[in-house]
Design a protein around this motif. Structure first.
Motif: not given
Length: 428
Positions: A99, A102, A116-117, A120, A322-323
């Motif tokens: 994260a 990102y 983000l998806l 990740s 993370c998401n």
């Protein structure tokens, strides 16, 4: 200060100063305003001083992974070590590295072009590949990037001192001390001291120090080097955050704040360099954390869970967490670490006095009381159910778990004198 202590101290500094730690001091400075030295002092005490004390204490206890087990007993140590490894490798640190990458390396440079998806998924696919097939790439990148990152921070701090971003204003937070302590917990360095202590002792032995006394002397000096360097770097970053309070939006998260400060002081080029360095540093950290966690799970399961299966499970869980996003991960981590860090802290500090402590009951009493008190305090922080804890000593300073922990240590010592009078040996 001899050369060996300096070299080991620099290595210890590099181990403690992960890219993820970069995001907390500036945010603390922004919230603390002109009280930033106070917030910094609390942060450094919890994160740096206690962790370095832990390195020395574990070295004094033999430097083995069995050091915690030797003072707490096999099962309590297993619970505490497993909680630590799950926090660092699965629930908090590993997801946070992705994260943070990102927020600091992708979003500032590419905007919303990559979400983000998808990012990740790519990030953890690379983590999985490198952890399944370890190569020297991770080691080389890690050794190269830490000096580059520190040099960049030094340049940025000097620029911020010469030409401050703005005036340092009144604190935005009424709980600067507690904020500093909480930020210290978030780094999770205290949870890594056992592993770091083993690496330090191996380095000291490799330098030719064979007896325990000389090893302890070099380790203590090396810890002092790491402590001073970390305090200086964190101090500079906290000051930058304090000067940025009037020039950045106050609803930014920790990672966005440091990118805004970097762009203000070093321009777009500085932002690109920071993004690349932090991205690779976080990737190597994630590989190490996920690989170490998988190896640990394989070991404690008696190899019933293979390294490959454990690694895939760890990566999938970290990917899902993370998401949630960086802010949610930090918010999720706060109550967990508020419960787990105190028993580690009291245990490693008491280990300094292990030659004077009669039995393991003292350590067990302290750790158990620290967990119980921290659990009650954390539940109150989240729900407000236990208002009576606000009258506890040190509540305003975030250390109200300490008196119960010391009382637990005393109760354990008295019980140990009656039921378990054996003195802990240096080899325990």
């Amino acid at each position: 200060m001899n050369k060996d202590a300096l070299v080991v101290g620099l290595a210890l500094f590099a181990m403690f100063f992960g890219a993820g730690n970069l995001i907390f001091p500036p945010f603390l400075g922004m919230e603390s305003g002109w009280e930033w030295p106070l917030g910094l002092a609390c942060f450094v005490f919890v994160d740096v001083v206690i962790s370095c004390i832990g390195i020395v204490a574990i070295n004094q206890a033999g430097g083995s992974i069995l050091s915690i087990e030797g003072v707490l007993g096999k099962r309590p140590a297993l619970v505490l070590n497993t909680a630590a490894i799950l926090c660092t490798g699965v629930l908090i640190a590993s997801p946070r590295t992705a994260a943070t990458t990102y927020e600091m390396s992708v979003a500032p440079l590419l905007g919303d072009w990559i979400g983000l998806l998808p990012f990740s998924l790519l990030f953890f696919a690379v983590v999985l590949l490198l952890a399944l097939r370890p190569t020297r790439i991770v080691d080389i990148v890690g050794k190269v990037l830490t000096p580059v990152l520190v040099a960049g921070i030094a340049i940025m701090v000097i620029a911020g001192i010469v030409s401050p971003l703005g005036p340092v204003t009144a604190p935005e937070s009424a709980t600067v001390v507690a904020d500093g302590i909480s930020a210290g917990y978030q780094t999770m360095d205290i949870l890594a001291v056992v592993g770091f202590a083993i690496i330090v002792q191996e380095s000291v032995r490799a330098a030719g120090y064979a007896d325990g006394k000389s090893q302890l002397a070099v380790t203590a000096r090396a810890s002092l080097v790491a402590c001073v360097l970390l305090a200086l770097v964190y101090g500079g970053l906290t000051y930058l955050g304090a000067t940025a309070a009037t020039v950045v939006p106050h609803d930014v998260n920790q990672a966005t704040l440091i990118t805004l400060i970097t762009e203000q002081l070093m321009g777009r080029v500085g932002l690109v360099v920071l993004g690349i360095v932090v991205g690779f540093a976080c990737l190597t950290t994630a590989v190490g954390l996920c690989g170490a966690t998988a190896a640990y799970l394989e070991r404690i399961s008696g190899r019933r869970l293979s390294y490959r299966a454990a690694l895939i499970s760890v990566v999938v869980i970290a990917l899902a967490i993370c998401n949630l996003g960086l802010t949610a991960i930090i918010d999720l981590a706060a109550p967990i670490l508020s419960v787990i860090c105190p028993p580690f802290m009291i245990t490693v500090v008491l280990m300094l006095f292990r030659r004077r402590i009669r039995s393991t009951w003292t350590f067990k009493g302290a750790a158990l009381a620290a967990v119980a008190a921290s659990l009650v305090l954390t539940v109150h922080d989240v729900t407000g159910l236990f208002s009576f804890v606000e009258a506890a000593p040190l509540f305003a300073y975030g250390f109200s778990w300490l008196p119960p922990a010391l009382a637990g240590a005393l109760a354990g010592a008295l019980l140990g004198r009656k039921f378990d009078p054996r003195r802990i040996t240096a080899a325990a």
